[in-house]
Design a protein around this motif. Structure first.
Motif, PDB file in Angstrom:
ATOM      1  N   SER A 151       0.817  -1.223   0.000  1.00 23.42           N
ATOM      2  CA  SER A 151       0.000   0.000   0.000  1.00 23.42           C
ATOM      3  C   SER A 151       0.847   1.269   0.000  1.00 23.42           C
ATOM      4  N   VAL A 152       2.160   1.136   0.134  1.00 22.81           N
ATOM      5  CA  VAL A 152       3.032   2.304   0.188  1.00 22.81           C
ATOM      6  C   VAL A 152       3.249   2.830  -1.229  1.00 22.81           C
ATOM      7  N   ASP A 153       3.032   4.123  -1.395  1.00 28.00           N
ATOM      8  CA  ASP A 153       3.209   4.774  -2.692  1.00 28.00           C
ATOM      9  C   ASP A 153       4.108   5.991  -2.489  1.00 28.00           C
ATOM     10  N   ILE A 154       5.225   6.041  -3.228  1.00 28.56           N
ATOM     11  CA  ILE A 154       6.152   7.160  -3.146  1.00 28.56           C
ATOM     12  C   ILE A 154       6.297   7.728  -4.547  1.00 28.56           C
ATOM     13  N   ASP A 155       6.092   9.038  -4.684  1.00 26.85           N
ATOM     14  CA  ASP A 155       6.298   9.634  -5.996  1.00 26.85           C
ATOM     15  C   ASP A 155       6.942  11.001  -5.863  1.00 26.85           C
ATOM     16  N   THR A 183       6.208  12.793  -2.280  1.00 26.27           N
ATOM     17  CA  THR A 183       5.001  12.421  -1.546  1.00 26.27           C
ATOM     18  C   THR A 183       5.096  10.954  -1.148  1.00 26.27           C
ATOM     19  N   ILE A 184       4.873  10.707   0.145  1.00 23.09           N
ATOM     20  CA  ILE A 184       4.821   9.337   0.679  1.00 23.09           C
ATOM     21  C   ILE A 184       3.398   9.120   1.174  1.00 23.09           C
ATOM     22  N   ARG A 185       2.765   8.050   0.686  1.00 28.96           N
ATOM     23  CA  ARG A 185       1.392   7.738   1.068  1.00 28.96           C
ATOM     24  C   ARG A 185       1.316   6.261   1.385  1.00 28.96           C
ATOM     25  N   ALA A 186       0.583   5.914   2.440  1.00 24.54           N
ATOM     26  CA  ALA A 186       0.419   4.512   2.820  1.00 24.54           C
ATOM     27  C   ALA A 186      -0.973   4.324   3.413  1.00 24.54           C
ATOM     28  N   GLU A 187      -1.451   3.109   3.336  1.00 20.29           N
ATOM     29  CA  GLU A 187      -2.802   2.795   3.810  1.00 20.29           C
ATOM     30  C   GLU A 187      -2.737   1.720   4.886  1.00 20.29           C
ATOM     31  N   THR A 191      -5.500   6.580   5.628  1.00 19.96           N
ATOM     32  CA  THR A 191      -4.390   6.930   4.753  1.00 19.96           C
ATOM     33  C   THR A 191      -3.413   7.816   5.505  1.00 19.96           C
TER      34      THR A 191
END
Length: 169
Positions: free
Chosen positions: A51-55, A62-66, A86
């Protein structure tokens, strides 16, 4: 005894009262420089690594995780503080960052993001050429061999993940 944080307690109370469990959560981070890299350690316990998304968009990382919380049917909860939702963190990167070579690793609930300093932004010694009897001699070191103290006194704050550097004469 744990430190009392009135803001966190108020947020918990409002969340419990209003039932809002889907809002963005802030992830705690440590940020430091080690050699020619900035390192971000983000606490994300219980997060599915998928679920970790880094862009990177321009100079914005941006670091996003659920985190999903699975309920249990037929239990009487005594305490339920591990919230789902989130988690989001955004960092503005300076101009001297190599955004093409950022890497990340998730281990034991900690996300480690390595942000390299670009080759052009690294400290280097400038060779000085002299003309002695027609022969040109180069004084100094190869690019990248200079230690920070060889460059003179720096002024200003390096800032988060690659701020501007100043060199005084």
């Amino acid at each position: 005894m744990a430190d009392f944080d009135p803001i966190r307690e108020l947020d918990r109370f409002a969340t419990a009262l209003l039932g809002q469990r889907s809002g963005m959560r802030l992830m705690p981070i440590d940020l430091f420089r080690e050699g020619d890299h900035y390192i971000v350690h983000a606490d994300l316990p219980g997060i599915d690594p998928g679920s970790v998304d880094i862009d990177v968009d321009g100079q914005l990382l941006t670091i996003r995780a659920e985190r999903t919380v699975r309920g249990r049917e037929g239990v009487a909860w005594i305490a339920r503080e591990r919230e789902g939702g989130t988690f989001l963190r955004q960092l503005t990167l300076g101009q001297g960052i190599d955004t093409e070579n950022i890497t990340a690793n998730y281990s034991n609930g900690v996300l480690a993001v390595t942000i390299p300093v670009s080759e052009r932004a690294r400290p280097r010694r400038i060779p000085v050429a002299t003309d002695q009897g027609g022969d040109m001699k180069v004084m100094g070191h190869r690019s990248g061999d200079a230690a920070p103290q060889d460059l003179g006194e720096r002024q200003g704050d390096q800032g988060a993940a690659g701020g501007q550097k100043s060199v005084s004469a």
